[in-house]
Structure formats: structure tokens, C-alpha cells
Design a protein around this motif. Sequence first.
Motif, PDB file in Angstrom:
ATOM      1  N   ALA A  94       1.159  -1.341  -0.380  1.00 30.40           N
ATOM      2  CA  ALA A  94      -0.295  -0.004   0.502  1.00 30.40           C
ATOM      3  C   ALA A  94       0.607   1.624   0.046  1.00 30.40           C
ATOM      4  N   GLY A  95       2.213   1.180   0.324  1.00 30.41           N
ATOM      5  CA  GLY A  95       3.504   2.201   0.412  1.00 30.41           C
ATOM      6  C   GLY A  95       3.554   2.680  -0.999  1.00 30.41           C
ATOM      7  N   GLN A  96       2.995   1.210  -1.707  1.00 31.19           N
ATOM      8  CA  GLN A  96       4.272   1.240  -2.517  1.00 31.19           C
ATOM      9  C   GLN A  96       3.209   1.717  -4.353  1.00 31.19           C
ATOM     10  N   HIS A  97       1.877   0.836  -4.035  1.00 35.49           N
ATOM     11  CA  HIS A  97       0.788   0.882  -4.841  1.00 35.49           C
ATOM     12  C   HIS A  97       0.184   1.859  -4.784  1.00 35.49           C
ATOM     13  N   ARG A 100      -3.820   2.687  -9.642  1.00 41.19           N
ATOM     14  CA  ARG A 100      -3.902   3.422 -10.719  1.00 41.19           C
ATOM     15  C   ARG A 100      -2.761   2.619 -11.501  1.00 41.19           C
ATOM     16  N   ALA A 101      -1.988   1.617 -10.422  1.00 42.68           N
ATOM     17  CA  ALA A 101      -1.067   0.356 -10.325  1.00 42.68           C
ATOM     18  C   ALA A 101      -2.055  -0.778 -10.269  1.00 42.68           C
ATOM     19  N   VAL A 102      -2.916  -1.486  -9.411  1.00 37.96           N
ATOM     20  CA  VAL A 102      -2.647  -2.881  -8.940  1.00 37.96           C
ATOM     21  C   VAL A 102      -4.102  -2.652  -8.883  1.00 37.96           C
ATOM     22  N   GLY A 103      -4.704  -1.807  -9.106  1.00 40.31           N
ATOM     23  CA  GLY A 103      -6.636  -1.745  -9.201  1.00 40.31           C
ATOM     24  C   GLY A 103      -6.927  -1.339  -7.460  1.00 40.31           C
ATOM     25  N   ASP A 104      -8.812  -0.781  -7.176  1.00 41.07           N
ATOM     26  CA  ASP A 104      -8.965  -0.552  -6.068  1.00 41.07           C
ATOM     27  C   ASP A 104      -9.212  -1.473  -4.756  1.00 41.07           C
ATOM     28  N   GLU A 105      -9.887  -3.355  -6.022  1.00 45.92           N
ATOM     29  CA  GLU A 105      -9.811  -4.039  -4.715  1.00 45.92           C
ATOM     30  C   GLU A 105      -9.230  -4.423  -4.312  1.00 45.92           C
ATOM     31  N   ALA A 106      -7.871  -4.944  -4.844  1.00 45.14           N
ATOM     32  CA  ALA A 106      -6.265  -4.887  -4.349  1.00 45.14           C
ATOM     33  C   ALA A 106      -5.976  -4.014  -3.038  1.00 45.14           C
TER      34      ALA A 106
END
Length: 329
Positions: A94-97, A100-106
Motif C-alpha cells: 500500500a505504501g508503494q502501489h 492505478r497500479a493494482v486496482g481499487d479492490e487490491a
Amino acid sequence: MRAPQFWSGGGGVLPLLLSPISAVYAGATARRMARPGWQAPIPVICIGNATAGGAGKTTVALDIGRRLADHGVPPHFLLRGYGGNLKGPLLVNAGQHDSRAVGDEALLLAAEHPTIVSADRAAGAQLGIANGARAIIMDDGLQNPGLAKDLSLLVIDGTSGFGNGRVIPAGPLREPVAAAAARCQAAILVGEDECGALAQLPRDLPVLRARLSQGPEAAMLSGQSVFAFCGIGNPRKFFTSLQESGAILAGRQSYADHYPYDSGDLRELLAEAEALRAIPVTTRKDFVRIPQAFRSRITVVNVKLEWESPAQIEALLEPLLARVPETVG
């Protein structure tokens, strides 16, 4: 994108004209699903649905993750990461992504348990096992054959059901209901069956009932004037739940599911809320897609799943718990 209106029902001749393409789509899905997937040495639970768009899968996945953890089984979540541009396999940070990188659900899932984004589900499961997972919970993936499932649950949104009952592009179905249900051990109806969805399921398929309840934030908004906005699969459900909690809906704005908010969007939304003298309110899923600079000005309303009979979901999980290995060599 927004779902076409005719996916909900009606639509005149257009669904009929699109039916030949739907047949090709359904046939391709059936052929793909006939391929065997990689069998993981730990239990794999798939939270899926038959339609494109949201049905409450992530909320169900979070609930099951908590239940496994309560039984001493540390789960990993696994999903494609819809809306993100990274294909994985990768462990969400969460501190890195961001969304837009992994999607909201992730991001929602990673706030509770380790979460892996991977277009290749088998490779994602293997990364999870290497990271210490003792169970995999797939958020979506019922139509992905790459990873064998030990328990598949068909989630149904009671307010939208199976739409017009046709396969993409003539309707919202990823495959015929019967085909999806045949690979599931149970269905989960979220909310009341407003569209007759249960009548389309096999008679011998167990149906678990649940509903979404709002967090304490909703009670704090009772009697308050709010401006609600969201980009989720079923915006009406969010707006209605706010009103049922006693909030006064001064205005509303809906976007396509997974909508990527930018600074311009937020300036417009906040200006409209100010003009209405209303509190800007959105969902947790939307909140993680809002630019960081605007988050302190937005009120978030969380939701959780309430089972009509918690014993039913526990009974489905019990055989899997007995098969969790102490170590994976």
C-alpha cells in the motif's frame, strides 16, 4: 465503461441482433474452462459471479478472510487487479502501489491480509505459498481456469440479479448461469432477490443469504445533508442505503465502475457539495481512487457483510480447514 441500459432488461431487437456474437463468446469461455488448472497444495477458495461488474465479491472475500484468520489460517487474497496496469505476480504494498497500479479492490484487500495481483492466477498462488499463505482466497476468477478451486461460491447481487439473462455483448453474463453454477458448491445472494435470480439456479445448489450493512459512519450522517458520489457496479444501492440510514441526499453523482478520479473531478465534486451545503460522501472502494490531496475532505461510509445464517458459511469452510497443511514443502 458503463453497462448498456439494455443489459438490465428490455432493449428491443438489439440483444437479439447481438446473440450470435454472444454464442461465440460463451463457446470460447466453455472451451477455456475445460482446461485443467494447477492444483495448489493449500485450499483455494474462489469468490466469483456470473456477470460483468460488481456483485459484492470483495466484501464476501474480506468476510471469509476474517473467518479463516479466526481459525488460525493465514490467508492470502489473489486477484487480477482490475483497473490497475501491473500484471504481476506481485505482492501489493500500500505504501508503494496505488489504484492505478493494482486496482481499487487490491488495496481494500491488502489492508487486511497479504494480497497478490496476478493475471496468471497459478503464478500468483505460487507466490502466495512462497510468502507463507496457508489458504488462497480468489476475488473473482470463476471464469479463469489457470488455478484449480477447492470451493467456488457464486455471488449474486439481489438488486440486479443476472440482468436480461443474456451473455456478453447481448447481456451482462460472462457465461450462461447454468454453466457458472455447475462449477460452484453454493450461491450467495446479497440483499433481496428483486429480479428472480434464484429461480434461474439449479434446485440442488445451496443458497446462502446475506446483506450489506453500513458502518458507524452512516449513523453519524443521520439527519445530515450529504452529497453522495461513487463509481461502483451498482450506485443505486449506495444512495439508497444512505437514505435508509437517515441521511438527507441533497445531491448525487455516479460514475462508471472503477472510475479513476483526477483532481479536476474532485474540485468539481467538492464545489457542488459546497454549493449544496452538503457533506461529500463516498464508498471505501471509491476513496482509494481519490487523489491523496483531497481525501481529508471526503467522508467514507464502510460496509460489512451480515449473514442470515453464519453457520452455513462456516460449514462450507470446515472441510477446507481440516486440509490446511502445517508446512508447504
